[in-house]
Scaffold this motif. Structure first.
Motif, PDB file in Angstrom:
ATOM      1  N   LYS A 142       0.837  -1.213   0.000  1.00  0.00           N
ATOM      2  CA  LYS A 142       0.000   0.000   0.000  1.00  0.00           C
ATOM      3  C   LYS A 142       0.869   1.260   0.000  1.00  0.00           C
ATOM      4  N   GLU A 143       1.886   1.266   0.876  1.00  0.00           N
ATOM      5  CA  GLU A 143       2.759   2.457   0.963  1.00  0.00           C
ATOM      6  C   GLU A 143       3.442   2.735  -0.374  1.00  0.00           C
ATOM      7  N   ALA A 144       3.938   1.676  -1.013  1.00  0.00           N
ATOM      8  CA  ALA A 144       4.662   1.861  -2.285  1.00  0.00           C
ATOM      9  C   ALA A 144       3.728   2.412  -3.360  1.00  0.00           C
ATOM     10  N   ILE A 145       2.497   1.942  -3.385  1.00  0.00           N
ATOM     11  CA  ILE A 145       1.568   2.397  -4.427  1.00  0.00           C
ATOM     12  C   ILE A 145       1.053   3.807  -4.103  1.00  0.00           C
ATOM     13  N   ASP A 146       0.767   4.055  -2.812  1.00  0.00           N
ATOM     14  CA  ASP A 146       0.346   5.408  -2.409  1.00  0.00           C
ATOM     15  C   ASP A 146       1.434   6.428  -2.730  1.00  0.00           C
ATOM     16  N   ALA A 147       2.691   6.006  -2.618  1.00  0.00           N
ATOM     17  CA  ALA A 147       3.822   6.947  -2.776  1.00  0.00           C
ATOM     18  C   ALA A 147       4.154   7.254  -4.238  1.00  0.00           C
ATOM     19  N   LEU A 148       3.461   6.587  -5.169  1.00  0.00           N
ATOM     20  CA  LEU A 148       3.754   6.879  -6.581  1.00  0.00           C
ATOM     21  C   LEU A 148       3.408   8.341  -6.887  1.00  0.00           C
ATOM     22  N   PRO A 149       4.286   9.057  -7.581  1.00  0.00           N
ATOM     23  CA  PRO A 149       3.928  10.409  -8.012  1.00  0.00           C
ATOM     24  C   PRO A 149       2.692  10.363  -8.911  1.00  0.00           C
ATOM     25  N   GLU A 150       1.930  11.459  -8.959  1.00  0.00           N
ATOM     26  CA  GLU A 150       0.657  11.469  -9.714  1.00  0.00           C
ATOM     27  C   GLU A 150       0.822  10.952 -11.135  1.00  0.00           C
ATOM     28  N   LYS A 151       1.887  11.362 -11.807  1.00  0.00           N
ATOM     29  CA  LYS A 151       2.105  10.921 -13.208  1.00  0.00           C
ATOM     30  C   LYS A 151       2.112   9.395 -13.287  1.00  0.00           C
ATOM     31  N   TRP A 152       2.713   8.777 -12.295  1.00  0.00           N
ATOM     32  CA  TRP A 152       2.887   7.330 -12.343  1.00  0.00           C
ATOM     33  C   TRP A 152       1.629   6.570 -11.908  1.00  0.00           C
ATOM     34  N   LYS A 153       0.657   7.315 -11.363  1.00  0.00           N
ATOM     35  CA  LYS A 153      -0.587   6.640 -10.944  1.00  0.00           C
ATOM     36  C   LYS A 153      -1.541   6.419 -12.120  1.00  0.00           C
ATOM     37  N   ALA A 154      -1.218   7.012 -13.272  1.00  0.00           N
ATOM     38  CA  ALA A 154      -2.093   6.852 -14.454  1.00  0.00           C
ATOM     39  C   ALA A 154      -1.753   5.521 -15.148  1.00  0.00           C
ATOM     40  N   ILE A 155      -1.970   4.431 -14.415  1.00  0.00           N
ATOM     41  CA  ILE A 155      -1.548   3.100 -14.890  1.00  0.00           C
ATOM     42  C   ILE A 155      -2.562   2.541 -15.900  1.00  0.00           C
ATOM     43  N   ASP A 156      -2.034   2.012 -17.002  1.00  0.00           N
ATOM     44  CA  ASP A 156      -2.878   1.415 -18.039  1.00  0.00           C
ATOM     45  C   ASP A 156      -2.893  -0.109 -17.955  1.00  0.00           C
ATOM     46  N   VAL A 157      -1.758  -0.677 -17.572  1.00  0.00           N
ATOM     47  CA  VAL A 157      -1.639  -2.144 -17.556  1.00  0.00           C
ATOM     48  C   VAL A 157      -0.989  -2.581 -16.248  1.00  0.00           C
ATOM     49  N   LEU A 158      -1.637  -3.530 -15.564  1.00  0.00           N
ATOM     50  CA  LEU A 158      -1.027  -4.165 -14.376  1.00  0.00           C
ATOM     51  C   LEU A 158      -0.693  -5.607 -14.743  1.00  0.00           C
ATOM     52  N   VAL A 159       0.553  -5.991 -14.568  1.00  0.00           N
ATOM     53  CA  VAL A 159       0.918  -7.397 -14.772  1.00  0.00           C
ATOM     54  C   VAL A 159       1.244  -7.996 -13.397  1.00  0.00           C
ATOM     55  N   ASN A 160       0.327  -8.831 -12.914  1.00  0.00           N
ATOM     56  CA  ASN A 160       0.539  -9.536 -11.643  1.00  0.00           C
ATOM     57  C   ASN A 160       1.350 -10.790 -11.932  1.00  0.00           C
ATOM     58  N   ASN A 161       2.666 -10.661 -11.782  1.00  0.00           N
ATOM     59  CA  ASN A 161       3.558 -11.747 -12.189  1.00  0.00           C
ATOM     60  C   ASN A 161       4.333 -12.354 -11.014  1.00  0.00           C
ATOM     61  N   ALA A 162       4.620 -11.564  -9.987  1.00  0.00           N
ATOM     62  CA  ALA A 162       5.462 -12.058  -8.873  1.00  0.00           C
ATOM     63  C   ALA A 162       4.874 -13.347  -8.317  1.00  0.00           C
ATOM     64  N   GLY A 163       5.710 -14.342  -8.168  1.00  0.00           N
ATOM     65  CA  GLY A 163       5.225 -15.607  -7.640  1.00  0.00           C
ATOM     66  C   GLY A 163       6.334 -16.624  -7.606  1.00  0.00           C
ATOM     67  N   LEU A 164       6.029 -17.740  -6.980  1.00  0.00           N
ATOM     68  CA  LEU A 164       7.057 -18.775  -6.857  1.00  0.00           C
ATOM     69  C   LEU A 164       6.474 -20.102  -6.410  1.00  0.00           C
ATOM     70  N   ALA A 165       7.265 -21.145  -6.704  1.00  0.00           N
ATOM     71  CA  ALA A 165       7.011 -22.454  -6.098  1.00  0.00           C
ATOM     72  C   ALA A 165       8.156 -22.694  -5.128  1.00  0.00           C
ATOM     73  N   VAL A 166       7.854 -23.283  -3.991  1.00  0.00           N
ATOM     74  CA  VAL A 166       8.912 -23.657  -3.047  1.00  0.00           C
ATOM     75  C   VAL A 166       8.677 -25.106  -2.644  1.00  0.00           C
ATOM     76  N   GLY A 167       9.623 -25.961  -3.017  1.00  0.00           N
ATOM     77  CA  GLY A 167       9.529 -27.368  -2.651  1.00  0.00           C
ATOM     78  C   GLY A 167       8.634 -28.159  -3.592  1.00  0.00           C
ATOM     79  N   LEU A 168       8.786 -29.465  -3.501  1.00  0.00           N
ATOM     80  CA  LEU A 168       7.987 -30.412  -4.294  1.00  0.00           C
ATOM     81  C   LEU A 168       7.866 -31.648  -3.418  1.00  0.00           C
ATOM     82  N   ASN A 169       6.756 -31.727  -2.680  1.00  0.00           N
ATOM     83  CA  ASN A 169       6.594 -32.781  -1.667  1.00  0.00           C
ATOM     84  C   ASN A 169       5.143 -33.190  -1.548  1.00  0.00           C
TER      85      ASN A 169
END
Ligand code: NDP
Ligand code: 8X3
Length: 251
Positions: free
Chosen positions: A66-93
């Protein structure tokens, strides 16, 4: 045009950042490893002469997101595309042998992290009155495979959340797309096997897996579709992979 990409320090996110910059987007790149974000920013500015905003945080920490997104300067808040990519697998059990800390990491990153980011960015897209959310799911969100239990469950959650978000966004003119890749050679298996390079390399032996650029190709296609067209859900595998359990390996 502005794109917000989570998990841009390596793999798909890095390739998508470069590709969207090539397509004229200024990019907000995020991840935990600040030095990798800085080197990507330098590369994007040098090659494509686009603006880059770096935001380094852990997607599992709702306050930091929340803090990182709130802190975006106004110019940078005019977002057109969000790519939700962060992720991972941990382990295989199996469930009986699985490590609970590994489960928490996957659930917190792949489900809760995606939700925290989407919750804070969606109002910015809605304010714009247009835009697109691209969730990076997985073929593991369509099927399960032995010992993949919790990772598969998190990606099934991404599958469900993508459908739900499309309903939530429909009256706001915002497209919601899921890209669900099969095996792709990135840092994914190195993370899954906790730095064991031998085990990680073994995953990709005997066939040609997808590359991060293959996924960037698809993102480029999806964001360049006509305004009235939304690709809702795309499963993409390499030629050698039929599903999560059958891969035509030559060795
Ligand atoms: P990588 O490991 O190369 O990249 C993962 C990215 O996610 C990194 O930039 C990493 O950044 C970021 N990330 C992980 N945890 C966090 C966190 N807690 N906070 C912030 N960022 C985080 O793997 P891929 O590029 O392959 O994976 C990208 C997405 O694609 C993932 O969601 C994965 O599940 C999915 N996927 C991958 C497939 C594959 O075979 N490679 C196939 C199908 C889907 P940092 O470490 O700097 O924080
Ligand atoms: C990554 C693909 O099938 O290795 O999501 O889990 S798989």
């Amino acid at each position: 045009m502005i794109a917000y990409i989570t998990g841009a320090t390596s793999g798909f996110g890095r390739a998508i950042g470069l590709r969207l910059a090539k397509n004229g987007y200024d990019v907000i790149i995020t991840g935990r490893r600040k030095s990798l974000l800085e080197s990507l920013a330098k590369e994007i500015k040098q090659i494509y002469n686009r603006d880059v905003w770096i935001s380094h945080y852990d997607v599992r920490d709702a306050n930091s997101v929340k803090e990182a997104i709130d802190a975006l300067p106004e110019k940078w808040k005019a977002i057109d595309v969000l790519v939700n990519n962060a992720g991972l697998a941990v382990g295989l059990n199996t469930i009986q042998e699985g490590n609970i800390d590994d489960w928490e990491r996957m659930i917190d990153t792949n489900i809760k992290g995606l939700l925290y980011v989407s919750h804070n960015i969606a109002p910015l897209l809605i304010k714009q009155g247009h835009g697109q959310i691209i969730n990076i799911g997985s073929i593991a969100g369509k099927e399960v495979y032995p010992q993949g239990n919790v990772y598969c469950a998190t990606k099934h959650a991404v599958d469900a959340l993508t459908k739900a978000m499309r309903m939530d966004m429909i009256t706001h003119g915002i497209k919601v797309t899921q890209i669900a890749p099969g095996a792709a050679e990135t840092e994914f298996s190195l993370v899954r096997f906790k730095g064991d390079k031998l085990l990680a390399d073994k995953v990709y032996n005997g066939f040609t897996p997808l590359s991060a650029d293959d996924i960037a190709d698809l993102v480029e296609y999806v964001v360049n579709l006509p305004r009235h067209v939304c690709l809702n859900d795309i499963v993409i595998t390499c030629l050698a992979q039929a599903n999560t359990t059958i891969t035509n390996k030559k060795t």
